[in-house]
Design an enzyme around this catalytic site. Sequence first.
Site, mmCIF file in Angstrom:
data_model
loop_
_atom_site.group_PDB
_atom_site.id
_atom_site.type_symbol
_atom_site.label_atom_id
_atom_site.label_comp_id
_atom_site.label_asym_id
_atom_site.label_seq_id
_atom_site.Cartn_x
_atom_site.Cartn_y
_atom_site.Cartn_z
ATOM 1 N N THR A 156 47.492 41.208 38.881
ATOM 2 C CA THR A 156 46.324 42.213 38.760
ATOM 3 C C THR A 156 45.369 41.686 37.756
ATOM 4 O O THR A 156 45.782 40.772 37.001
ATOM 5 C CB THR A 156 46.656 43.697 38.253
ATOM 6 N N GLY A 157 44.054 42.404 37.686
ATOM 7 C CA GLY A 157 43.234 41.720 36.816
ATOM 8 C C GLY A 157 42.056 41.022 37.619
ATOM 9 O O GLY A 157 41.758 41.092 38.570
ATOM 10 N N THR B 180 44.153 48.385 40.708
ATOM 11 C CA THR B 180 45.080 47.980 41.538
ATOM 12 C C THR B 180 46.389 48.262 41.172
ATOM 13 O O THR B 180 46.863 48.636 40.174
ATOM 14 C CB THR B 180 45.055 46.502 41.091
ATOM 15 N N GLY C 39 38.723 40.549 46.069
ATOM 16 C CA GLY C 39 39.264 39.825 44.810
ATOM 17 C C GLY C 39 40.384 39.054 45.641
ATOM 18 O O GLY C 39 40.408 38.530 46.633
ATOM 19 N N ASP C 40 41.599 38.957 44.762
ATOM 20 C CA ASP C 40 42.752 38.510 45.054
ATOM 21 C C ASP C 40 43.699 39.167 45.894
ATOM 22 O O ASP C 40 44.597 38.692 46.545
ATOM 23 C CB ASP C 40 43.395 38.076 43.607
ATOM 24 N N ARG D 122 32.199 41.818 47.925
ATOM 25 C CA ARG D 122 32.823 40.979 47.056
ATOM 26 C C ARG D 122 34.436 41.335 47.361
ATOM 27 O O ARG D 122 34.785 42.566 47.500
ATOM 28 C CB ARG D 122 32.766 41.179 45.628
ATOM 29 N N GLY E 165 40.196 39.080 39.675
ATOM 30 C CA GLY E 165 40.520 38.393 40.919
ATOM 31 C C GLY E 165 40.062 36.990 41.113
ATOM 32 O O GLY E 165 40.723 36.218 41.555
HETATM 33 N N1 ASP Z 1 42.524 42.219 41.053
HETATM 34 C C1 ASP Z 1 41.807 43.013 41.389
HETATM 35 C C2 ASP Z 1 40.669 42.406 42.110
HETATM 36 O O1 ASP Z 1 39.971 41.450 41.255
HETATM 37 C C3 ASP Z 1 41.189 44.147 40.404
HETATM 38 C C4 ASP Z 1 42.283 44.822 39.415
HETATM 39 O O2 ASP Z 1 43.313 44.318 39.453
HETATM 40 O O3 ASP Z 1 41.990 45.791 39.050
HETATM 41 O O4 ASP Z 1 39.989 42.880 42.897
#
Ligand code: ASP
Length: 341
Positions: free
Chosen positions: A252-253, A201, A231-232, A229, A255
């Site tokens: 980030t992270g 991300t 994410g956020d 799926r 989601g």
């Molecule tokens: N936040 C992103 C998701 O969950 C993933 C990421 O930040 O790498 O899709």
Amino acid sequence: MINRRKFILSSVFSSAAVLAGKLAASQSAPRNLKGNPLVISTWDAGLSANRAAWEILGKGGRALDAVEKGVMDTESSINCCVGLGANPDRDGFVTLDASIMDEFANCGSVAFLERIKHPVSVARRVMEKTPHVMLVGSGAQQFAIAEGFPLEEQKLSESAQKAYTEWLKTSEYKPVINIENKGHGPSAPSQFENGEWNHDTIGMVAMDTNGNLSGSCTTSGMGFKMRGRLGDSPIIGAGLFVDNEIGACTATGQGEDVIRVAGSHTVVELMRQGLSPEAACKSAINRIIRIKGDKAKSIQVAFLALNKKGQVGAYAIQKGFSYAIRTNAGEKLIPAKSFYS
Ligand code: ASP
């Protein structure tokens, strides 16, 4: 006392704007800070993305244009897990999510989008050319094609192909998260440079010379996720939120855990209550940790925020998250504080 004629006129204007579904870019927004543009974005790739954004911000351009152009740089990068060469889902398809938001609370997003190189630009078209906020899947792709975006071939980067081939050996459902194991900060080895990039991300928020804020977020999501799926990142209020009176935040992270606490919106609301960007990010991270308990040890989430005074801050669950900043004074990669060290 409010002048009644003015009040009626402004009400008529507001209803018309709401009916139109969008606020005009020419409408003046609150301006608190002038003349000191700045841009921040997630992870090491943010340095290069910020440079692209600075081409606009440095010339007095609009933050919205800067945050689109900035993350397009990352979407174009062959070695980075954001664009078409990124980690695929568990069925082998790269599916992309992106969002964008401006100083008037106009916003747009796309999710589960395949074979389009610049999802952030499609998100901007959704914002500017449709009465909607979000388009997904084949509908988003059809809209992109109708808007003139070419349909590309999916071409996994060498490292994504290698990782996917490796993953197929067990096909164990363990989506990859953004935990960086190699230290952090300017002196740490850059995963990007080593070709070992596993951050999926880039989130970016910026303030322009008029003191106006905008943000963008674009991702391929977790590597080897279930097909379909989201994410956020494409969810306004989760992966991205901008309130031009208060500040802006991106995430980030993992989601799922950002969505659970409406993460970026929460951070902006905490800044509204008077917290600094770092304290607001920390408070939102603490909320996730309280919810997750012991499970927080194995996930990464990071928030990155900017307030209307031009102050920036970040906080993560795990060590290893860094963000890039660019101002008139130059550029820098800053390691964020974290709950676990
Ligand atoms: N936040 C992103 C998701 O969950 C993933 C990421 O930040 O790498 O899709």
